[in-house]
Design a protein around this motif. Sequence first.
Motif, PDB file in Angstrom:
ATOM      1  N   GLN A   1      -4.548  12.478  -1.077  1.00  0.00           N
ATOM      2  CA  GLN A   1      -4.584  12.763  -0.218  1.00  0.00           C
ATOM      3  C   GLN A   1      -3.645  11.355   0.803  1.00  0.00           C
ATOM      4  O   GLN A   1      -3.353  11.958   2.365  1.00  0.00           O
ATOM      5  CB  GLN A   1      -5.360  11.933   0.325  1.00  0.00           C
ATOM      6  CG  GLN A   1      -6.935  12.548  -0.843  1.00  0.00           C
ATOM      7  CD  GLN A   1      -7.971  13.992   0.428  1.00  0.00           C
ATOM      8  OE1 GLN A   1      -7.637  14.009   1.859  1.00  0.00           O
ATOM      9  NE2 GLN A   1      -8.783  14.130   0.413  1.00  0.00           N
ATOM     10  N   THR A   2      -3.351  10.307   0.806  1.00  0.00           N
ATOM     11  CA  THR A   2      -2.403   9.410   0.995  1.00  0.00           C
ATOM     12  C   THR A   2      -1.899   9.881   1.854  1.00  0.00           C
ATOM     13  O   THR A   2      -1.012   9.939   2.802  1.00  0.00           O
ATOM     14  CB  THR A   2      -2.388   8.062   0.278  1.00  0.00           C
ATOM     15  OG1 THR A   2      -3.632   7.251   0.598  1.00  0.00           O
ATOM     16  CG2 THR A   2      -1.413   7.576   1.170  1.00  0.00           C
TER      17      THR A   2
ATOM     18  N   LYS B   1      -0.198   3.994   1.587  1.00  0.00           N
ATOM     19  CA  LYS B   1       0.093   3.920   2.990  1.00  0.00           C
ATOM     20  C   LYS B   1       1.413   4.111   3.795  1.00  0.00           C
ATOM     21  O   LYS B   1       1.524   4.501   4.483  1.00  0.00           O
ATOM     22  CB  LYS B   1      -1.501   4.070   3.412  1.00  0.00           C
ATOM     23  CG  LYS B   1      -1.350   3.415   5.078  1.00  0.00           C
ATOM     24  CD  LYS B   1      -2.260   3.306   5.371  1.00  0.00           C
ATOM     25  CE  LYS B   1      -2.532   3.070   6.968  1.00  0.00           C
ATOM     26  NZ  LYS B   1      -3.873   2.809   7.584  1.00  0.00           N
TER      27      LYS B   1
ATOM     28  N   LEU C   1      -3.692   1.724  -4.099  1.00  0.00           N
ATOM     29  CA  LEU C   1      -4.197   3.167  -2.894  1.00  0.00           C
ATOM     30  C   LEU C   1      -4.909   2.021  -2.431  1.00  0.00           C
ATOM     31  O   LEU C   1      -5.969   2.594  -1.224  1.00  0.00           O
ATOM     32  CB  LEU C   1      -4.719   4.052  -3.817  1.00  0.00           C
ATOM     33  CG  LEU C   1      -3.882   4.124  -5.128  1.00  0.00           C
ATOM     34  CD1 LEU C   1      -4.182   5.197  -6.268  1.00  0.00           C
ATOM     35  CD2 LEU C   1      -2.726   5.627  -4.081  1.00  0.00           C
ATOM     36  N   GLY C   2      -5.752   0.667  -1.683  1.00  0.00           N
ATOM     37  CA  GLY C   2      -6.390   0.462  -1.470  1.00  0.00           C
ATOM     38  C   GLY C   2      -7.090  -1.016  -2.558  1.00  0.00           C
ATOM     39  O   GLY C   2      -6.867  -1.116  -3.086  1.00  0.00           O
TER      40      GLY C   2
ATOM     41  N   LEU D   1      -6.769  11.638  -6.682  1.00  0.00           N
ATOM     42  CA  LEU D   1      -6.898  12.120  -5.532  1.00  0.00           C
ATOM     43  C   LEU D   1      -6.767  11.328  -4.146  1.00  0.00           C
ATOM     44  O   LEU D   1      -5.524  11.851  -3.111  1.00  0.00           O
ATOM     45  CB  LEU D   1      -7.718  12.718  -5.722  1.00  0.00           C
ATOM     46  CG  LEU D   1      -8.555  13.700  -4.811  1.00  0.00           C
ATOM     47  CD1 LEU D   1      -8.030  15.352  -4.428  1.00  0.00           C
ATOM     48  CD2 LEU D   1     -10.181  14.355  -4.273  1.00  0.00           C
ATOM     49  N   THR D   2      -6.752   9.627  -4.153  1.00  0.00           N
ATOM     50  CA  THR D   2      -6.424   9.254  -3.029  1.00  0.00           C
ATOM     51  C   THR D   2      -4.858   9.512  -2.933  1.00  0.00           C
ATOM     52  O   THR D   2      -4.197   9.175  -1.706  1.00  0.00           O
ATOM     53  CB  THR D   2      -6.866   8.198  -3.532  1.00  0.00           C
ATOM     54  OG1 THR D   2      -8.596   8.444  -3.892  1.00  0.00           O
ATOM     55  CG2 THR D   2      -6.782   7.105  -2.355  1.00  0.00           C
TER      56      THR D   2
ATOM     57  N   LEU E   1       0.682  -1.089  -0.211  1.00  0.00           N
ATOM     58  CA  LEU E   1      -0.071   0.369  -0.322  1.00  0.00           C
ATOM     59  C   LEU E   1       0.886   1.309   0.068  1.00  0.00           C
ATOM     60  O   LEU E   1       2.178   1.304   0.730  1.00  0.00           O
ATOM     61  CB  LEU E   1      -0.762  -0.043   1.304  1.00  0.00           C
ATOM     62  CG  LEU E   1      -2.091  -0.924   1.505  1.00  0.00           C
ATOM     63  CD1 LEU E   1      -2.753  -0.862   2.521  1.00  0.00           C
ATOM     64  CD2 LEU E   1      -3.273  -0.599   0.565  1.00  0.00           C
TER      65      LEU E   1
ATOM     66  N   GLU F   1      -9.337   9.341 -11.911  1.00  0.00           N
ATOM     67  CA  GLU F   1      -8.957  11.084 -11.246  1.00  0.00           C
ATOM     68  C   GLU F   1      -9.177  10.775 -10.156  1.00  0.00           C
ATOM     69  O   GLU F   1      -8.759  11.443  -9.449  1.00  0.00           O
ATOM     70  CB  GLU F   1      -9.870  12.047 -11.690  1.00  0.00           C
ATOM     71  CG  GLU F   1     -11.463  12.056 -11.762  1.00  0.00           C
ATOM     72  CD  GLU F   1     -11.881  11.129 -12.706  1.00  0.00           C
ATOM     73  OE1 GLU F   1     -11.180  10.322 -13.368  1.00  0.00           O
ATOM     74  OE2 GLU F   1     -13.034  10.358 -12.264  1.00  0.00           O
ATOM     75  N   THR F   2     -10.037  10.046  -9.214  1.00  0.00           N
ATOM     76  CA  THR F   2      -9.995   9.289  -7.887  1.00  0.00           C
ATOM     77  C   THR F   2      -9.206   8.377  -7.509  1.00  0.00           C
ATOM     78  O   THR F   2      -8.747   9.219  -6.602  1.00  0.00           O
ATOM     79  CB  THR F   2     -11.072   8.181  -7.793  1.00  0.00           C
ATOM     80  OG1 THR F   2     -12.221   8.455  -8.753  1.00  0.00           O
ATOM     81  CG2 THR F   2     -11.116   8.489  -6.241  1.00  0.00           C
TER      82      THR F   2
ATOM     83  N   THR G   1     -10.445  -0.729  -3.796  1.00  0.00           N
ATOM     84  CA  THR G   1     -11.109  -0.654  -4.490  1.00  0.00           C
ATOM     85  C   THR G   1     -10.837  -0.479  -5.793  1.00  0.00           C
ATOM     86  O   THR G   1      -9.643   0.390  -5.887  1.00  0.00           O
ATOM     87  CB  THR G   1     -12.692   0.375  -4.100  1.00  0.00           C
ATOM     88  OG1 THR G   1     -12.429   1.217  -3.579  1.00  0.00           O
ATOM     89  CG2 THR G   1     -13.583  -0.496  -2.878  1.00  0.00           C
ATOM     90  N   ARG G   2     -11.904  -0.739  -7.166  1.00  0.00           N
ATOM     91  CA  ARG G   2     -10.951   0.169  -8.157  1.00  0.00           C
ATOM     92  C   ARG G   2     -11.754   1.123  -8.288  1.00  0.00           C
ATOM     93  O   ARG G   2     -13.186   1.617  -8.260  1.00  0.00           O
ATOM     94  CB  ARG G   2     -11.633  -1.028  -9.381  1.00  0.00           C
ATOM     95  CG  ARG G   2     -11.602  -1.090 -10.274  1.00  0.00           C
ATOM     96  CD  ARG G   2     -12.182  -2.002 -11.219  1.00  0.00           C
ATOM     97  NE  ARG G   2     -13.702  -1.846 -11.755  1.00  0.00           N
ATOM     98  CZ  ARG G   2     -13.829  -2.879 -12.602  1.00  0.00           C
ATOM     99  NH1 ARG G   2     -13.908  -3.961 -12.398  1.00  0.00           N
ATOM    100  NH2 ARG G   2     -15.248  -2.823 -12.556  1.00  0.00           N
ATOM    101  N   LEU G   3     -10.760   2.188  -8.901  1.00  0.00           N
ATOM    102  CA  LEU G   3     -10.602   3.824  -8.653  1.00  0.00           C
ATOM    103  C   LEU G   3     -10.786   4.398 -10.518  1.00  0.00           C
ATOM    104  O   LEU G   3     -10.225   3.793 -10.618  1.00  0.00           O
ATOM    105  CB  LEU G   3      -9.966   4.200  -7.721  1.00  0.00           C
ATOM    106  CG  LEU G   3      -9.670   3.992  -6.187  1.00  0.00           C
ATOM    107  CD1 LEU G   3      -8.437   4.811  -5.965  1.00  0.00           C
ATOM    108  CD2 LEU G   3     -10.860   4.352  -5.922  1.00  0.00           C
ATOM    109  N   ARG G   4     -11.371   5.297 -10.325  1.00  0.00           N
ATOM    110  CA  ARG G   4     -10.961   5.725 -11.996  1.00  0.00           C
ATOM    111  C   ARG G   4      -9.897   6.619 -11.385  1.00  0.00           C
ATOM    112  O   ARG G   4      -9.298   7.066 -10.813  1.00  0.00           O
ATOM    113  CB  ARG G   4     -12.454   6.837 -12.336  1.00  0.00           C
ATOM    114  CG  ARG G   4     -13.647   5.656 -12.263  1.00  0.00           C
ATOM    115  CD  ARG G   4     -14.329   7.538 -12.606  1.00  0.00           C
ATOM    116  NE  ARG G   4     -16.086   6.798 -13.050  1.00  0.00           N
ATOM    117  CZ  ARG G   4     -16.371   6.488 -13.907  1.00  0.00           C
ATOM    118  NH1 ARG G   4     -15.189   7.764 -14.787  1.00  0.00           N
ATOM    119  NH2 ARG G   4     -17.300   7.020 -14.317  1.00  0.00           N
TER     120      ARG G   4
END
Lengths: 231, 231
Positions: free
Chosen positions: A224-225, A171, A208-209, A220-221, A169, A216-217, A211-214
């Motif tokens: 944020q991290t 993170k 990043l985690g 941003l994630t 991760l 742009e998400t 779930t499957r993110l778009r």
Amino acid sequence: MNLFYQPAIPEGVFHLDEDESRHAVKVLRMQVGDPLHVTDGRGGYYKAAVTTADARKCTFTIQETNTTPPRSFFITLAIAPTKNIDRMEWLVEKAVEIGVEEIYFMVCQNSERKTINRERLLKIAVSAMKQSGQFRLPLLHDIKPFAEIVSGNANQKFICYVDASNPHLLKTQAQPNQHYLVLIGPEGDFRPTELDLALQNGFSKVSLGSTRLRTETAALTACQTLNFINL
Amino acid sequence: MNLFYQPAIPEGVFHLDEDESRHAVKVLRMQVGDPLHVTDGRGGYYKAAVTTADARKCTFTIQETNTTPPRSFFITLAIAPTKNIDRMEWLVEKAVEIGVEEIYFMVCQNSERKTINRERLLKIAVSAMKQSGQFRLPLLHDIKPFAEIVSGNANQKFICYVDASNPHLLKTQAQPNQHYLVLIGPEGDFRPTELDLALQNGFSKVSLGSTRLRTETAALTACQTLNFINL
């Protein structure tokens, strides 16, 4: 508080541009002597006063200068822009609000979009900086080939890539107070040859985690991290 | 992988609605016998096969049923919707992608918007759930008064409020594996009487970080933070 932007204050330019002059004088009805808050987007925050209430060129005199140091860490986001440019405009706004130092756009093998309108994105960045009360405008580069981005330097370099063998991760991999360079691929992700090139250049593959993110998400994630671990 | 949505599978409904039938049969040109992936948005994921390739009512038969348990934590976001509804639509999409269990909209004293189109936001939530490959649709409530929301129950209740005497970060206050209820105020923030009412109801006042965030950015950052500490 309305914050205005004049990047050339350190070079001795003491007036607002046409758009901001109109806003100050026509919309906010500022008059000579009224207090004006201005940033140069380079860490400088100035308490000023209007000297000419001209809706095309509002001049001011500086009464107090404050300087904000750079943050103890530096986030460089490199993203393959999405086909739908609205999603990139949204990302720039949100990343600036949350905190980012530098944004690159890159052309990857699976990229559906190979151009951006840098001027428009810069306007959005300026607006987000002012709206969020910050005094540093992130560097916003024009679009470049993936190969050029991947040769860039940073203390910690990450490529966000989702596959079955991706245990790490962001993170847990990112350390506080570093210069981070994070690559976010296009819709359809990086090609394996691009991943290999990144790994050869010292990038770590991260997730990043769950779930499957778009695109742009994901960008941003990641932002944020990195802010989060430095909070 | 294209994921379809039929919430009534547990009640024995084995066809897609009109929109999804058209997508499956007209756009994806699915034929009898083709594999179909369907979720009920309640944790169920079904491997199915098309039995009637009708563009208005595509029927299927289920071949395999999988159930995803709920997450070990539960995020309830309560937000005062922004004047510009696009920002709420964006928030719903992003919160669902990143992970949220329940969303409330609330009317506060400073609210500029007192209505939402729940059906439209629900469509966006369904689309984000499918796009991000998840099998649980968050609960999405119609708009309610602040006083009703603030009397709600959760293990950890937070009100995001920015003032000079706000020492606690959500990041450090939230414990993993809890049911969280987080309140995000309108443009112009909560009124002091609303803050008092929240504190009387056991809410803790928290901050999300150092920059001034727009309503929808604050809501997403709260959601990211709670997902982050459970990662």
